[in-house]
Motif scaffolding. Structure first.
Motif, PDB file in Angstrom:
ATOM      1  N   LEU A   1     -49.446 -28.883 -13.695  1.00  0.00           N
ATOM      2  CA  LEU A   1     -49.179 -27.405 -15.317  1.00  0.00           C
ATOM      3  C   LEU A   1     -48.832 -27.913 -16.419  1.00  0.00           C
ATOM      4  CD1 LEU A   1     -49.171 -24.331 -12.770  1.00  0.00           C
ATOM      5  CD2 LEU A   1     -51.099 -25.433 -14.553  1.00  0.00           C
ATOM      6  N   ARG A   2     -48.781 -28.719 -17.013  1.00  0.00           N
ATOM      7  CA  ARG A   2     -48.372 -28.894 -18.050  1.00  0.00           C
ATOM      8  C   ARG A   2     -48.216 -27.849 -19.722  1.00  0.00           C
ATOM      9  NH1 ARG A   2     -45.872 -33.282 -17.012  1.00  0.00           N
ATOM     10  NH2 ARG A   2     -47.520 -35.034 -16.042  1.00  0.00           N
ATOM     11  N   GLN A   3     -47.485 -27.499 -20.172  1.00  0.00           N
ATOM     12  CA  GLN A   3     -47.565 -26.673 -22.185  1.00  0.00           C
ATOM     13  C   GLN A   3     -48.750 -27.355 -22.271  1.00  0.00           C
ATOM     14  OE1 GLN A   3     -43.424 -26.069 -23.169  1.00  0.00           O
ATOM     15  NE2 GLN A   3     -44.947 -24.837 -24.982  1.00  0.00           N
TER      16      GLN A   3
ATOM     17  N   THR B   1     -55.013 -32.488 -12.934  1.00  0.00           N
ATOM     18  CA  THR B   1     -55.585 -31.170 -13.823  1.00  0.00           C
ATOM     19  C   THR B   1     -57.258 -30.944 -13.104  1.00  0.00           C
ATOM     20  OG1 THR B   1     -53.786 -32.010 -15.352  1.00  0.00           O
ATOM     21  CG2 THR B   1     -55.639 -31.058 -16.842  1.00  0.00           C
TER      22      THR B   1
ATOM     23  N   PHE C   1     -57.274 -26.794  -6.225  1.00  0.00           N
ATOM     24  CA  PHE C   1     -56.645 -27.333  -6.584  1.00  0.00           C
ATOM     25  C   PHE C   1     -55.807 -28.396  -5.637  1.00  0.00           C
ATOM     26  CE2 PHE C   1     -54.868 -23.221  -5.052  1.00  0.00           C
ATOM     27  CZ  PHE C   1     -53.177 -23.731  -4.444  1.00  0.00           C
TER      28      PHE C   1
ATOM     29  N   TYR D   1     -56.684 -24.791 -20.664  1.00  0.00           N
ATOM     30  CA  TYR D   1     -56.279 -24.464 -19.344  1.00  0.00           C
ATOM     31  C   TYR D   1     -56.779 -22.598 -20.177  1.00  0.00           C
ATOM     32  CZ  TYR D   1     -53.081 -26.782 -17.609  1.00  0.00           C
ATOM     33  OH  TYR D   1     -51.492 -27.598 -17.336  1.00  0.00           O
TER      34      TYR D   1
ATOM     35  N   VAL E   1     -56.675 -28.807 -11.139  1.00  0.00           N
ATOM     36  CA  VAL E   1     -55.737 -27.422 -11.383  1.00  0.00           C
ATOM     37  C   VAL E   1     -57.058 -26.055 -12.021  1.00  0.00           C
ATOM     38  CG1 VAL E   1     -54.044 -26.480 -12.860  1.00  0.00           C
ATOM     39  CG2 VAL E   1     -53.586 -27.967 -10.799  1.00  0.00           C
TER      40      VAL E   1
ATOM     41  N   ILE F   1     -58.472 -22.951 -11.941  1.00  0.00           N
ATOM     42  CA  ILE F   1     -58.485 -21.709 -13.109  1.00  0.00           C
ATOM     43  C   ILE F   1     -60.106 -21.206 -13.250  1.00  0.00           C
ATOM     44  CG2 ILE F   1     -57.759 -21.509 -15.956  1.00  0.00           C
ATOM     45  CD1 ILE F   1     -55.716 -23.380 -14.819  1.00  0.00           C
TER      46      ILE F   1
ATOM     47  N   ASP G   1     -52.844 -37.928 -15.508  1.00  0.00           N
ATOM     48  CA  ASP G   1     -52.927 -36.301 -15.042  1.00  0.00           C
ATOM     49  C   ASP G   1     -53.882 -35.822 -14.910  1.00  0.00           C
ATOM     50  OD1 ASP G   1     -49.984 -36.517 -15.338  1.00  0.00           O
ATOM     51  OD2 ASP G   1     -50.511 -35.185 -17.322  1.00  0.00           O
TER      52      ASP G   1
ATOM     53  N   TYR H   1     -51.207 -28.317 -22.394  1.00  0.00           N
ATOM     54  CA  TYR H   1     -53.014 -28.330 -21.935  1.00  0.00           C
ATOM     55  C   TYR H   1     -52.642 -27.313 -21.782  1.00  0.00           C
ATOM     56  CZ  TYR H   1     -51.926 -33.495 -19.543  1.00  0.00           C
ATOM     57  OH  TYR H   1     -51.833 -34.748 -19.293  1.00  0.00           O
ATOM     58  N   TRP H   2     -52.545 -26.233 -22.547  1.00  0.00           N
ATOM     59  CA  TRP H   2     -52.352 -25.168 -22.683  1.00  0.00           C
ATOM     60  C   TRP H   2     -53.938 -24.214 -22.905  1.00  0.00           C
ATOM     61  CZ3 TRP H   2     -53.160 -21.689 -26.659  1.00  0.00           C
ATOM     62  CH2 TRP H   2     -53.444 -22.592 -28.437  1.00  0.00           C
TER      63      TRP H   2
END
Length: 398
Positions: A204-206, A331, A65, A212, A334, A338, A327, A208-209
């Protein structure tokens, strides 16, 4: 303007991605193929030493990241080439430092280059490729990498058996070829424009859950394959070095001939169906690992397992379709972090389980594949920024 008009037909973003995808395996496959023999024969490693080395190798992936902060001062295309150069340099130097500390240092250098390169390559691919062509070309890039890996396996055999070269020379060849390709790319290709200015902070966006979650489960599955499937071949079925090498060659031959076709298939049937096929297949493969008692059948499962890796392209193209284009770079870093959370936890934890019940490791893997299947069923048939999940659709991108 004249510069762009005079550009050769191969001086395109796709041409650059192809050459970089060729260079990476030249270095990394050389490092990986020679490692076990080198650390035992030249550096006198024991089990604890190799365990620490492999853990150190994964740390840069966990910190991927941080790539977004480097982009504050370096353009992504230049960053990709610098990272690839670090990978090549780390591999070229490996053979000259046959000691515990020396190998730890060269491994970290190599790994920093490898993980940053893979992060930025993913970002650039998703930015440069259109939605319609991305699955097919990403599959072709996998095939290019497999061709390079096959070349490395053959070259190392020739250099070792016929030319009688030492480890330092072979590492220099692998890393040096990668560095030459980097030099060519840096001088032969122009700076390609990026369609969208990328965010230079962590994203970090909700919304994209689901991406992730799919990425995390993919990382967990990869660790079971990399760490335990191959280990089972040796421990349970007494596969020799030649037989393991043959499995590697078969895997890369399959990628060479089928990865591009699989990418094209994803483009035709969509990400949801591709991921469902992958995870249904993985449930069967992991269950097979748990109960297989025949050596040739275990090897077949290993090859089929590796073939499913190409279907994971669908996770990337799913994100490409739902993401705010600005993004993508942040991302990608990130997501790589993950993906590597599992790399830090699973080998040690599942290694303890393995001591008492090897089959349980693969049954847990089958359960993980089932969780991934449930997540895949939540991917819309036609993903877009306003439709990111069948259930749990978060706030769409502005």
């Amino acid at each position: 303007m004249n510069h762009w008009l005079q550009r050769k037909s191969w001086q395109t973003p796709v041409g650059l991605l192809v050459l970089m995808s060729m260079a990476m395996p030249l270095a990394f496959a050389s490092w990986q193929t020679l490692l076990n023999n080198f650390v035992v024969n030249e550096a006198g490693f024991n089990g604890a030493d190799i365990g620490i080395l492999q853990s150190l190798r994964e740390v840069p992936g966990f910190l991927a990241f941080t790539a977004v902060f480097v982009l504050l001062v370096i353009r992504e295309q230049r960053f990709a080439l610098i990272s690839l150069a670090l990978l090549g340099l780390g591999v070229a130097l490996t053979g000259w430092f046959p000691s515990v500390i020396g190998l730890y240092c060269t491994t970290v250098l190599m790994s920093v280059g490898f993980h940053y390169f893979e992060t930025v390559k993913t970002s650039l691919s998703l930015q440069w490729l259109g939605h319609g062509e991305a699955p097919r070309i990403l599959g072709q890039l996998i095939a290019v990498g497999s061709f390079s890996s096959l070349f490395v396996y053959c070259a190392i055999w020739v250099m070792s058996e016929w030319l009688q070269l030492g480890y330092a020379s072979m590492y220099m060849v692998g890393g040096g070829l990668a560095l030459l390709i980097v030099l060519f790319c840096a001088t032969a290709f122009p700076d390609f424009p990026q369609p969208h200015t990328q965010h230079k902070h962590l994203v970090l966006r909700q919304r994209y859950w689901l991406y992730y979650a799919l990425t995390f489960m993919s990382g967990a599955r990869r660790q079971i394959f990399v760490v335990f499937a191959g280990f089972m071949m040796v421990e349970k079925f007494d596969y020799g070095v030649g037989e393991i090498a043959l499995l590697f060659i078969i895997n890369h031959l399959f990628n060479l001939f089928f990865a591009a076709r699989i990418g094209g298939l994803i483009g035709r049937i969509g990400e949801r169906r591709a991921l469902v096929i992958e995870y249904v297949g993985l449930i069967a493969v992991f269950a097979g690992y748990a109960f297989v008692e025949v050596a040739w059948l275990a090897g077949t499962l290993y090859v089929v397992d590796h073939l499913f890796f190409a279907l994971a392209i669908a996770i990337k193209t799913y994100f490409q379709k739902i993401a705010d284009p600005a993004d993508i770079a942040s991302t990608a870093g990130v997501a790589f972090t993950i993906n590597h959370i599992a790399a830090v936890v699973i080998p040690a934890l599942f290694g303890i389980i393995w001591l008492s019940s090897p089959s349980s490791v693969f049954l847990i893997g089958a359960a993980m594949a089932f969780v991934s299947l449930l997540l895949a069923c939540n991917v819309p048939q036609h993903p877009e920024p306003s439709r990111i999940a069948v259930m749990g659709n978060a706030t769409p991108a502005p």
